[in-house]
Design a protein around this motif. Sequence first.
Motif, PDB file in Angstrom:
ATOM      1  N   LEU A 100       0.834  -1.200   0.000  1.00 10.22           N
ATOM      2  CA  LEU A 100       0.000   0.000   0.000  1.00 10.22           C
ATOM      3  C   LEU A 100       0.871   1.254   0.000  1.00 10.22           C
ATOM      4  N   GLY A 101       1.464   1.476  -1.129  1.00  6.55           N
ATOM      5  CA  GLY A 101       2.305   2.646  -1.353  1.00  6.55           C
ATOM      6  C   GLY A 101       2.244   2.983  -2.826  1.00  6.55           C
ATOM      7  N   PHE A 102       3.185   3.770  -3.290  1.00  2.00           N
ATOM      8  CA  PHE A 102       3.177   4.187  -4.684  1.00  2.00           C
ATOM      9  C   PHE A 102       3.817   3.124  -5.572  1.00  2.00           C
ATOM     10  N   GLY A 103       3.586   3.232  -6.874  1.00  2.00           N
ATOM     11  CA  GLY A 103       4.035   2.225  -7.821  1.00  2.00           C
ATOM     12  C   GLY A 103       5.524   1.968  -7.809  1.00  2.00           C
ATOM     13  N   LEU A 118      11.196 -16.837  -0.983  1.00  2.00           N
ATOM     14  CA  LEU A 118      10.136 -17.442  -0.175  1.00  2.00           C
ATOM     15  C   LEU A 118       9.415 -18.508  -0.993  1.00  2.00           C
ATOM     16  N   SER A 119       9.154 -19.646  -0.342  1.00  5.64           N
ATOM     17  CA  SER A 119       8.444 -20.714  -1.017  1.00  5.64           C
ATOM     18  C   SER A 119       7.426 -21.327  -0.064  1.00  5.64           C
ATOM     19  N   PRO A 120       6.166 -21.174  -0.320  1.00  5.90           N
ATOM     20  CA  PRO A 120       5.629 -20.454  -1.489  1.00  5.90           C
ATOM     21  C   PRO A 120       5.712 -18.948  -1.283  1.00  5.90           C
ATOM     22  N   ALA A 121       5.783 -18.222  -2.371  1.00  5.85           N
ATOM     23  CA  ALA A 121       5.792 -16.760  -2.297  1.00  5.85           C
ATOM     24  C   ALA A 121       4.392 -16.281  -1.933  1.00  5.85           C
ATOM     25  N   PRO A 122       4.296 -15.190  -1.164  1.00  6.20           N
ATOM     26  CA  PRO A 122       2.966 -14.679  -0.840  1.00  6.20           C
ATOM     27  C   PRO A 122       2.260 -14.146  -2.084  1.00  6.20           C
ATOM     28  N   THR A 123       0.946 -14.265  -2.096  1.00  4.71           N
ATOM     29  CA  THR A 123       0.153 -13.640  -3.153  1.00  4.71           C
ATOM     30  C   THR A 123       0.139 -12.143  -2.880  1.00  4.71           C
ATOM     31  N   LEU A 124       0.460 -11.355  -3.893  1.00  2.00           N
ATOM     32  CA  LEU A 124       0.556  -9.908  -3.727  1.00  2.00           C
ATOM     33  C   LEU A 124      -0.754  -9.215  -4.090  1.00  2.00           C
ATOM     34  N   PHE A 125      -1.041  -8.153  -3.327  1.00  2.00           N
ATOM     35  CA  PHE A 125      -2.217  -7.333  -3.552  1.00  2.00           C
ATOM     36  C   PHE A 125      -1.796  -5.871  -3.499  1.00  2.00           C
ATOM     37  N   GLY A 126      -2.476  -5.043  -4.249  1.00  2.00           N
ATOM     38  CA  GLY A 126      -2.189  -3.617  -4.235  1.00  2.00           C
ATOM     39  C   GLY A 126      -3.453  -2.831  -4.532  1.00  2.00           C
ATOM     40  N   ALA A 127      -3.280  -1.535  -4.643  1.00  2.00           N
ATOM     41  CA  ALA A 127      -4.409  -0.655  -4.934  1.00  2.00           C
ATOM     42  C   ALA A 127      -4.091   0.151  -6.189  1.00  2.00           C
ATOM     43  N   ASP A 128      -4.837   1.201  -6.396  1.00  2.00           N
ATOM     44  CA  ASP A 128      -4.754   1.993  -7.619  1.00  2.00           C
ATOM     45  C   ASP A 128      -3.353   2.474  -7.966  1.00  2.00           C
ATOM     46  N   SER A 129      -2.537   2.766  -6.974  1.00  2.00           N
ATOM     47  CA  SER A 129      -1.235   3.384  -7.256  1.00  2.00           C
ATOM     48  C   SER A 129      -0.241   2.429  -7.911  1.00  2.00           C
ATOM     49  N   GLY A 145       0.575 -12.273 -11.535  1.00  2.00           N
ATOM     50  CA  GLY A 145      -0.547 -12.816 -10.787  1.00  2.00           C
ATOM     51  C   GLY A 145      -0.969 -11.958  -9.614  1.00  2.00           C
ATOM     52  N   MET A 146      -0.432 -10.751  -9.515  1.00  2.00           N
ATOM     53  CA  MET A 146      -0.819  -9.835  -8.444  1.00  2.00           C
ATOM     54  C   MET A 146      -2.256  -9.368  -8.658  1.00  2.00           C
ATOM     55  N   TYR A 147      -2.969  -9.150  -7.562  1.00  2.00           N
ATOM     56  CA  TYR A 147      -4.351  -8.677  -7.621  1.00  2.00           C
ATOM     57  C   TYR A 147      -4.430  -7.279  -7.009  1.00  2.00           C
ATOM     58  N   GLY A 148      -5.491  -6.563  -7.339  1.00  2.00           N
ATOM     59  CA  GLY A 148      -5.648  -5.246  -6.743  1.00  2.00           C
ATOM     60  C   GLY A 148      -6.978  -4.605  -7.069  1.00  2.00           C
ATOM     61  N   THR A 149      -7.115  -3.403  -6.587  1.00  2.00           N
ATOM     62  CA  THR A 149      -8.321  -2.621  -6.812  1.00  2.00           C
ATOM     63  C   THR A 149      -7.940  -1.273  -7.409  1.00  2.00           C
TER      64      THR A 149
END
Length: 198
Positions: A100-103, A118-129, A145-149
């Motif tokens: 949750l920061g800038f791009g 890391l194995s397994p690597a965490p699933t990444l999530f972000g927002a608009d930025s 495979g990152m997800y976001g809003t």
Amino acid sequence: TSPLLTTLEAQNLIWRSVASAAFQGRVLAQQIYNHGIRNLSILNRDDAYGNGLTNVLIPRFTELGGTILSKVTYPANTTQFSPYIEQMLALGPPEGLALLGFGFEGSAITVELAAYHLSPAPTLFGADSVKSRGFLDNASTLALGMYGTAPTPPQTAPGYLHYYNGYIAETGIAPGVYGSNAYDAVYLYALAMQKAGS
């Protein structure tokens, strides 16, 4: 997007043209939970944007039944993220990680995080930025495979289609996340100047 705008005593002189992070944080929490993530770590920028999203995401995610494994805040001028990544990993690797920061910060975090293998690597999530070509061009393969809003205007509305098609005709590329909002804001300034005769 700052939720703080809602609390300003502006005597009706401030209007939003984008959704508040208070709304986006709730949607992001739901999205993370819907992807099967039950323990989440957060790396957030220490400013109104990062804190605003985080302060909404945490209670909503825990209300849904998720657990916050760690929350680490980094200063806005940070360029080296390994100390914050290590602090985040101190309680173990999470199933999901919200950036949750800038791009440009998000892409640097993915590069430094990849070095931990890391194995397994965490699933990444972000927002608009982080919804930008610059983020994708500079991120590590962990961002695949990152997800976001991100807020999305009504794609079939005649006014939006007029703006969208005009933008592409003029620039050759699709507008960014807040392109239509910026366009509307400039138009509002121009109309106000015309009305005031200045």
